[in-house]
Write a protein that holds these residues in place. Sequence first.
Motif, PDB file in Angstrom:
ATOM      1  N   GLY A 181      -2.157 -67.423   3.653  1.00 17.00           N
ATOM      2  CA  GLY A 181      -3.093 -66.867   2.675  1.00 17.00           C
ATOM      3  C   GLY A 181      -3.042 -65.354   2.608  1.00 17.00           C
ATOM      4  O   GLY A 181      -3.970 -64.704   2.166  1.00 17.00           O
ATOM      5  N   LEU A 182      -1.945 -64.776   3.098  1.00 16.08           N
ATOM      6  CA  LEU A 182      -1.869 -63.323   3.200  1.00 16.08           C
ATOM      7  C   LEU A 182      -0.858 -62.725   2.243  1.00 16.08           C
ATOM      8  O   LEU A 182      -0.740 -61.521   2.131  1.00 16.08           O
ATOM      9  CB  LEU A 182      -1.452 -62.923   4.632  1.00 16.08           C
ATOM     10  N   GLY A 183      -0.088 -63.588   1.581  1.00 19.02           N
ATOM     11  CA  GLY A 183       0.995 -63.086   0.744  1.00 19.02           C
ATOM     12  C   GLY A 183       0.500 -62.254  -0.425  1.00 19.02           C
ATOM     13  O   GLY A 183      -0.645 -62.361  -0.846  1.00 19.02           O
ATOM     14  N   LEU A 184       1.396 -61.410  -0.938  1.00 16.36           N
ATOM     15  CA  LEU A 184       1.079 -60.594  -2.102  1.00 16.36           C
ATOM     16  C   LEU A 184       1.291 -61.416  -3.371  1.00 16.36           C
ATOM     17  O   LEU A 184       2.197 -62.238  -3.444  1.00 16.36           O
ATOM     18  CB  LEU A 184       1.977 -59.352  -2.132  1.00 16.36           C
ATOM     19  N   SER A 185       0.456 -61.173  -4.376  1.00 16.97           N
ATOM     20  CA  SER A 185       0.570 -61.911  -5.641  1.00 16.97           C
ATOM     21  C   SER A 185       1.690 -61.351  -6.512  1.00 16.97           C
ATOM     22  O   SER A 185       2.191 -62.020  -7.405  1.00 16.97           O
ATOM     23  CB  SER A 185      -0.743 -61.824  -6.423  1.00 16.97           C
ATOM     24  N   TYR A 186       2.041 -60.077  -6.277  1.00 20.53           N
ATOM     25  CA  TYR A 186       3.023 -59.406  -7.135  1.00 20.53           C
ATOM     26  C   TYR A 186       4.237 -58.980  -6.326  1.00 20.53           C
ATOM     27  O   TYR A 186       4.132 -58.659  -5.145  1.00 20.53           O
ATOM     28  CB  TYR A 186       2.394 -58.177  -7.796  1.00 20.53           C
ATOM     29  N   LYS A 187       5.381 -58.971  -6.994  1.00 24.05           N
ATOM     30  CA  LYS A 187       6.622 -58.530  -6.346  1.00 24.05           C
ATOM     31  C   LYS A 187       6.909 -57.075  -6.728  1.00 24.05           C
ATOM     32  O   LYS A 187       6.681 -56.659  -7.859  1.00 24.05           O
ATOM     33  CB  LYS A 187       7.794 -59.433  -6.749  1.00 24.05           C
ATOM     34  N   LYS A 188       7.441 -56.340  -5.763  1.00 20.54           N
ATOM     35  CA  LYS A 188       7.691 -54.911  -5.949  1.00 20.54           C
ATOM     36  C   LYS A 188       8.619 -54.646  -7.135  1.00 20.54           C
ATOM     37  O   LYS A 188       8.407 -53.710  -7.905  1.00 20.54           O
ATOM     38  CB  LYS A 188       8.288 -54.331  -4.663  1.00 20.54           C
ATOM     39  N   ASP A 189       9.658 -55.468  -7.279  1.00 18.20           N
ATOM     40  CA  ASP A 189      10.643 -55.234  -8.344  1.00 18.20           C
ATOM     41  C   ASP A 189      10.167 -55.715  -9.709  1.00 18.20           C
ATOM     42  O   ASP A 189      10.728 -55.325 -10.731  1.00 18.20           O
ATOM     43  CB  ASP A 189      11.973 -55.933  -8.008  1.00 18.20           C
ATOM     44  N   GLU A 190       9.135 -56.565  -9.730  1.00 24.36           N
ATOM     45  CA  GLU A 190       8.717 -57.162 -11.003  1.00 24.36           C
ATOM     46  C   GLU A 190       7.491 -56.492 -11.611  1.00 24.36           C
ATOM     47  O   GLU A 190       7.392 -56.350 -12.825  1.00 24.36           O
ATOM     48  CB  GLU A 190       8.452 -58.658 -10.805  1.00 24.36           C
ATOM     49  N   ASN A 191       6.533 -56.101 -10.763  1.00 24.15           N
ATOM     50  CA  ASN A 191       5.330 -55.434 -11.267  1.00 24.15           C
ATOM     51  C   ASN A 191       4.881 -54.414 -10.232  1.00 24.15           C
ATOM     52  O   ASN A 191       3.984 -54.659  -9.427  1.00 24.15           O
ATOM     53  CB  ASN A 191       4.218 -56.454 -11.545  1.00 24.15           C
ATOM     54  N   PHE A 192       5.557 -53.264 -10.241  1.00 22.52           N
ATOM     55  CA  PHE A 192       5.381 -52.280  -9.178  1.00 22.52           C
ATOM     56  C   PHE A 192       3.941 -51.789  -9.070  1.00 22.52           C
ATOM     57  O   PHE A 192       3.399 -51.676  -7.968  1.00 22.52           O
ATOM     58  CB  PHE A 192       6.319 -51.090  -9.402  1.00 22.52           C
ATOM     59  N   THR A 242       9.691 -26.418  -3.447  1.00 23.30           N
ATOM     60  CA  THR A 242       9.181 -27.781  -3.355  1.00 23.30           C
ATOM     61  C   THR A 242      10.122 -28.676  -2.572  1.00 23.30           C
ATOM     62  O   THR A 242      11.321 -28.387  -2.463  1.00 23.30           O
ATOM     63  CB  THR A 242       8.980 -28.360  -4.778  1.00 23.30           C
ATOM     64  N   VAL A 243       9.579 -29.752  -2.015  1.00 21.38           N
ATOM     65  CA  VAL A 243      10.411 -30.864  -1.551  1.00 21.38           C
ATOM     66  C   VAL A 243      10.107 -32.022  -2.499  1.00 21.38           C
ATOM     67  O   VAL A 243       8.971 -32.457  -2.613  1.00 21.38           O
ATOM     68  CB  VAL A 243      10.144 -31.249  -0.075  1.00 21.38           C
ATOM     69  N   GLU A 244      11.141 -32.463  -3.212  1.00 18.92           N
ATOM     70  CA  GLU A 244      10.970 -33.502  -4.230  1.00 18.92           C
ATOM     71  C   GLU A 244      11.471 -34.843  -3.707  1.00 18.92           C
ATOM     72  O   GLU A 244      12.605 -34.967  -3.254  1.00 18.92           O
ATOM     73  CB  GLU A 244      11.751 -33.143  -5.503  1.00 18.92           C
ATOM     74  N   ALA A 245      10.592 -35.834  -3.779  1.00 18.58           N
ATOM     75  CA  ALA A 245      10.968 -37.204  -3.433  1.00 18.58           C
ATOM     76  C   ALA A 245      11.198 -37.984  -4.732  1.00 18.58           C
ATOM     77  O   ALA A 245      10.920 -37.477  -5.829  1.00 18.58           O
ATOM     78  CB  ALA A 245       9.873 -37.850  -2.597  1.00 18.58           C
ATOM     79  N   PHE A 246      11.699 -39.199  -4.598  1.00 21.16           N
ATOM     80  CA  PHE A 246      11.969 -40.030  -5.771  1.00 21.16           C
ATOM     81  C   PHE A 246      11.665 -41.475  -5.426  1.00 21.16           C
ATOM     82  O   PHE A 246      11.974 -41.940  -4.329  1.00 21.16           O
ATOM     83  CB  PHE A 246      13.433 -39.885  -6.198  1.00 21.16           C
ATOM     84  N   VAL A 247      11.012 -42.175  -6.359  1.00 19.58           N
ATOM     85  CA  VAL A 247      10.685 -43.592  -6.164  1.00 19.58           C
ATOM     86  C   VAL A 247      11.598 -44.426  -7.066  1.00 19.58           C
ATOM     87  O   VAL A 247      11.382 -44.497  -8.278  1.00 19.58           O
ATOM     88  CB  VAL A 247       9.197 -43.863  -6.498  1.00 19.58           C
ATOM     89  N   PRO A 248      12.646 -45.038  -6.495  1.00 12.16           N
ATOM     90  CA  PRO A 248      13.624 -45.768  -7.316  1.00 12.16           C
ATOM     91  C   PRO A 248      13.012 -46.866  -8.177  1.00 12.16           C
ATOM     92  O   PRO A 248      13.447 -47.092  -9.311  1.00 12.16           O
ATOM     93  CB  PRO A 248      14.584 -46.358  -6.273  1.00 12.16           C
ATOM     94  N   ASN A 249      11.995 -47.568  -7.665  1.00 10.73           N
ATOM     95  CA  ASN A 249      11.419 -48.678  -8.429  1.00 10.73           C
ATOM     96  C   ASN A 249      10.796 -48.257  -9.746  1.00 10.73           C
ATOM     97  O   ASN A 249      10.777 -49.021 -10.709  1.00 10.73           O
ATOM     98  CB  ASN A 249      10.356 -49.404  -7.599  1.00 10.73           C
ATOM     99  N   THR A 250      10.244 -47.041  -9.793  1.00 12.81           N
ATOM    100  CA  THR A 250       9.594 -46.591 -11.026  1.00 12.81           C
ATOM    101  C   THR A 250      10.430 -45.542 -11.759  1.00 12.81           C
ATOM    102  O   THR A 250      10.120 -45.196 -12.897  1.00 12.81           O
ATOM    103  CB  THR A 250       8.217 -45.964 -10.720  1.00 12.81           C
ATOM    104  N   GLY A 251      11.481 -45.033 -11.099  1.00 15.65           N
ATOM    105  CA  GLY A 251      12.287 -43.987 -11.716  1.00 15.65           C
ATOM    106  C   GLY A 251      11.504 -42.695 -11.890  1.00 15.65           C
ATOM    107  O   GLY A 251      11.713 -41.951 -12.850  1.00 15.65           O
ATOM    108  N   ARG A 252      10.602 -42.416 -10.951  1.00 17.19           N
ATOM    109  CA  ARG A 252       9.787 -41.204 -11.052  1.00 17.19           C
ATOM    110  C   ARG A 252       9.958 -40.312  -9.832  1.00 17.19           C
ATOM    111  O   ARG A 252       9.989 -40.785  -8.700  1.00 17.19           O
ATOM    112  CB  ARG A 252       8.291 -41.568 -11.194  1.00 17.19           C
TER     113      ARG A 252
END
Length: 508
Positions: free
Chosen positions: A24-35, A235-245
């Motif tokens: 009963g602990l699983g996530l309802s959404y997948k990272k790649d499908e609905n970030f 600045t130190v700039e990071a990047f989030v591949p899943n959202t392209g931001r």
Amino acid sequence: MASKGANNPAAKGKKKKEVKKETGLGLSYKKDENFGEWYSEVVVNGEMIEYYDISGCYILRPWAMSIWEVMQTFFDAEIKKMKIKNCYFPLFVSSSVLQKEKDHIEGFAPEVAWVTKSGDSELEMPIAIRPTSETVMYPYFSKWIRGHRDLPLRLNQWCNVVRWEFSNPTPFIRSREFLWQEGHTAFATKEEADTEVLDVLELYRRIYEEFLAVPVIKGKKSEHEKFAGGLYTTTVEAFVPNTGRGVQGATSHCLGQNFAKMFEINFENEKGEKSMVWQNSWAYTTRTIGVMIMVHGDDKGLVLPPKVASLQVVVIPVPYKDANTQGIFDACADVIKSLEEAGIRAEADYRDNYSPGWKYSHWEMKGVPLRIEIGPKDLANNQVRVVRRDNSAKSDIPMADLVKGVTDMLDSIQKSLFDAATQKRDACIHTVHTWEEFAEALGQKKMILAPWCDEEEVEKDVKTRTKGEMGAAKSLCTPFDQPALPEGTLCFASGKPAKKWTYWGRSY
């Protein structure tokens, strides 16, 4: 942290409790499908935050605060080596002082929260809640600095600030109140200020790369994107591949002499001449935690780098029917004792109303780097079974090699997380030369490296031309590590001669 009762071995002889087997602990959404939904769910289910009844404000739970404290301990010790001292200034600032530096306040005006009432009475003058502390602190810099012997003045404060953001509040990434440190320093020369800007930026890189296992790019912000009222922003700039931001990870600003002029921060130099100081300000925030979650988290929940994890190892007894339960509990206790003596943050989960499978899911959701399982077979073989959170790899470690085996594995997890994140980030970097290539790469959610003419109007035009549902693109930073720019290279957006390579993309 382990739930209440997790550290108490079950007393023998009591009536057997009903054991909960369903996860009963699983996530309802997948990272790649609905970030977006995945992120909102993982920060709550992983016990990092709780939503509050005021939009854009969040409760930081102990699991998140402990990560902040690890970074704080590191950074505070490092700045003290640099002879920077901690202080604390008030939360409130008068409107007359806040508005003294015009460019500065224009940059923050939409975000400033104002106190206008006390009880039922209207205040004679509204009071602002600090969005940042330049205007709070600098009137007192001018009071304290008189001669060259008063310099450098190097202060830092750990505090909260309020920026009344109205668009897309996101836990850790964009909130109305957040925690940060803010350094404010004054020097006799620009050279000293320039040196400190980069020294602090290197500490920010270390926080991201060495602690959070998130790769960042060190660089300089454009004139359009720099800190309002400052001379230049690094600045130190990071990047989030899943959202392209892109994410502005932390910034170190040279303020030049602009604020010194406005607040009359002058000193008498060694020749007896009156001079203005050179100033810096620099900060990193609880946004760091959000970046870490976005980069490393997966469909099972959080994935915490060992260096910042509140709990590095969770030990779970796996007593099968007719097993020597007390012997297994004793072995768990011995493991905890050995690990803690070696400086490893470890706990055992002895709760008897949850099955081992439920516990596995629970601690995976919370991102604990390493799980140790001890069952009858492990007891008989004088070993432990270890399971990595980052890649689910299982292996057995003899009790005699426990501390070294666990230490090596935690180091390996830290390195693997950074290497995997770097590989994913690098796969998203796309070099372009023309507007058509730029537009295509933007549509593919890339972090774009492009030759640029370094003109503010061209940058504004890029924003205008890329407006849409996903948000406009902007310059992220001009990297210090510049690739070769062949003579005759043209700007991707204007066709004019290019002066530098700059990263572009959408950002948080």
